[in-house]
Scaffold this motif. Structure first.
Motif, short mmCIF file in Angstrom:
data_model
loop_
_atom_site.label_atom_id
_atom_site.label_comp_id
_atom_site.label_asym_id
_atom_site.label_seq_id
_atom_site.Cartn_x
_atom_site.Cartn_y
_atom_site.Cartn_z
N LEU A 104 54.81 58.26 43.94
CA LEU A 104 56.11 59.09 43.63
C LEU A 104 55.62 60.04 42.59
N ARG A 105 55.02 59.57 41.58
CA ARG A 105 54.58 60.43 40.37
C ARG A 105 53.71 61.49 40.94
N TYR A 106 52.69 60.77 41.64
CA TYR A 106 51.65 61.90 42.36
C TYR A 106 52.31 62.96 43.09
N TYR A 107 53.31 62.74 43.95
CA TYR A 107 53.77 63.74 44.86
C TYR A 107 54.70 64.71 44.05
N ILE A 108 55.18 64.12 42.84
CA ILE A 108 56.23 65.18 42.15
C ILE A 108 55.43 65.98 41.17
N ALA A 109 54.28 65.46 40.46
CA ALA A 109 53.66 66.20 39.33
C ALA A 109 52.44 66.79 39.92
N ARG A 110 51.96 66.52 40.95
CA ARG A 110 50.96 67.27 41.51
C ARG A 110 51.28 68.44 42.44
N THR A 111 52.45 68.58 42.60
CA THR A 111 53.21 69.76 43.31
C THR A 111 52.93 70.95 42.58
N LEU A 112 52.50 70.91 41.18
CA LEU A 112 52.52 72.22 40.39
C LEU A 112 50.95 72.42 39.91
N ASP A 113 50.18 71.61 40.85
CA ASP A 113 48.73 71.80 40.74
C ASP A 113 48.17 73.42 40.90
N ALA A 114 48.86 73.93 42.05
CA ALA A 114 48.52 75.18 42.29
C ALA A 114 48.73 76.33 41.24
N LEU A 115 49.41 75.85 40.14
CA LEU A 115 49.84 76.73 38.96
C LEU A 115 49.06 76.66 37.92
N ARG A 116 48.09 75.92 37.98
CA ARG A 116 47.27 75.62 36.80
C ARG A 116 46.49 77.12 36.42
N ASP A 117 46.30 77.26 34.84
CA ASP A 117 45.80 78.43 34.47
C ASP A 117 44.22 78.65 35.35
N GLY A 118 44.31 79.72 35.57
CA GLY A 118 42.88 80.02 36.40
C GLY A 118 42.71 80.00 37.67
N GLY A 119 44.03 79.42 38.07
CA GLY A 119 44.08 79.19 39.25
C GLY A 119 44.58 80.44 40.54
N ASP A 120 44.35 80.48 41.69
CA ASP A 120 44.71 81.49 42.40
C ASP A 120 46.43 81.26 42.79
N ARG A 121 47.04 82.13 42.29
CA ARG A 121 48.63 82.13 42.56
C ARG A 121 48.94 82.64 43.71
N THR A 122 48.16 83.21 44.66
CA THR A 122 48.72 84.14 45.69
C THR A 122 49.65 83.17 46.52
N GLY A 123 49.29 81.92 46.84
CA GLY A 123 50.14 81.18 47.66
C GLY A 123 51.36 80.96 47.16
N GLU A 199 50.11 70.92 32.98
CA GLU A 199 49.82 69.52 32.85
C GLU A 199 51.00 68.91 32.12
N ASP A 200 51.59 69.55 31.00
CA ASP A 200 52.48 69.21 30.21
C ASP A 200 53.89 69.40 30.78
N VAL A 201 54.13 70.37 31.63
CA VAL A 201 55.23 70.67 32.29
C VAL A 201 55.33 69.55 33.50
N ALA A 202 54.40 69.23 34.27
CA ALA A 202 54.30 68.27 35.19
C ALA A 202 54.85 66.88 34.67
N GLU A 203 54.16 66.56 33.54
CA GLU A 203 54.57 65.12 32.74
C GLU A 203 55.90 65.22 32.49
N ARG A 204 56.48 66.29 31.96
CA ARG A 204 58.07 66.20 31.66
C ARG A 204 58.98 66.15 32.76
N LEU A 205 58.44 67.03 33.98
CA LEU A 205 59.11 66.75 35.09
C LEU A 205 59.09 65.45 35.86
N TRP A 206 58.03 64.84 35.81
CA TRP A 206 58.04 63.21 36.00
C TRP A 206 58.81 62.49 35.25
N ALA A 207 58.70 62.46 33.88
CA ALA A 207 59.53 61.75 33.13
C ALA A 207 61.24 62.07 33.37
#
Length: 225
Positions: A104-123, A199-207
């Motif tokens: 459950l933590r993986y599904y919620i926190a990793r949803t934001l992976d595409a938004l990491r700095d340096g990543g392609d945000r086109t999608g 990463e910080d946003v994802a951790e707070r979202l999960w918490a």
């Protein structure tokens, strides 16, 4: 009544008169159109025209309209494919995790992976820009399209509840509210120009979600461990 499990490819094939000759050929044509649409989205978001899509795909404009009645139907199919592929990848990646709370933590926190700095945000920006506009036009279809990802969260939350690991008031409804929150955070950061590390946003979202699901705080988990 239509089958809730049918996909954009099924709908495209059903709309085309050529289905009477060869359903497989019709689906293959639709897939060629979709691959071209994906390339155009990576280049210019949703600003492409159906004429550009015809040139990119090598498929006649009238053939495109036999499969997809409008450009909005093409965009709807693109959103469906992106979400379905992401849900499939996440389910496969989470199989090795030890328990439903970890998944459950993986599904919620990793949803934001595409938004990491340096990543392609086109999608993410394409999904964000089109999500609510398409929701106004196709509310039932958009609910169906979100279901593969929503089901991941519902399944693990229900399992965690059954094992006594979490204490949600209502697993199905709590999962629904959590996913609306995740979606809102995703949409916000897709276009944010300055923000804290994802990463910080994802951790707070999960918490936040963990507390809402009736789970112990991370510090309590550490002490119990």
């Amino acid at each position: 009544m239509s089958n809730p499990n049918t996909t954009w490819a099924d709908h495209a094939a059903d709309r085309s008169p050529s289905v009477r000759r060869s359903r497989a050929r019709s689906i293959q044509q639709a897939q060629v159109i979709m691959r071209a649409a994906h390339r155009l989205v990576r280049e210019k978001g949703s600003a492409f025209t159906t004429q550009e899509l015809a040139r990119e795909s090598g498929v006649a404009l009238q053939t495109i309209y036999r499969h997809f009645p409008s450009k909005d139907h093409i965009l709807l199919a693109l959103v469906e494919e992106i979400i379905a592929e992401q849900a499939t990848r996440m389910r496969a990646a989470a199989q090795e995790l030890p328990d439903p709370v970890a998944r459950l933590r993986y599904y919620i926190a990793r949803t934001l992976d595409a938004l990491r700095d340096g990543g392609d945000r086109t999608g993410p920006r394409f999904i964000t820009a089109e999500h609510w506009r398409l929701h106004q036009l196709f509310p039932d279809e958009m609910a169906r399209i979100a279901k593969p990802y929503d089901d991941l969260v519902v399944q693990e939350l229900a399992e965690a509840f059954a094992q006594g690991l979490l204490r949600p008031r209502d697993p199905a409804h709590d999962a629904w509210f959590a996913m609306k929150l995740v979606t809102s955070v995703y949409h916000h950061y897709a276009f944010a120009t300055a923000h804290e590390p994802v990463e910080d946003v994802a951790e707070r979202l999960w918490a936040f979600c963990l507390a809402a699901f009736g789970g112990p705080a991370e510090s309590e988990e550490a002490e119990q461990g």
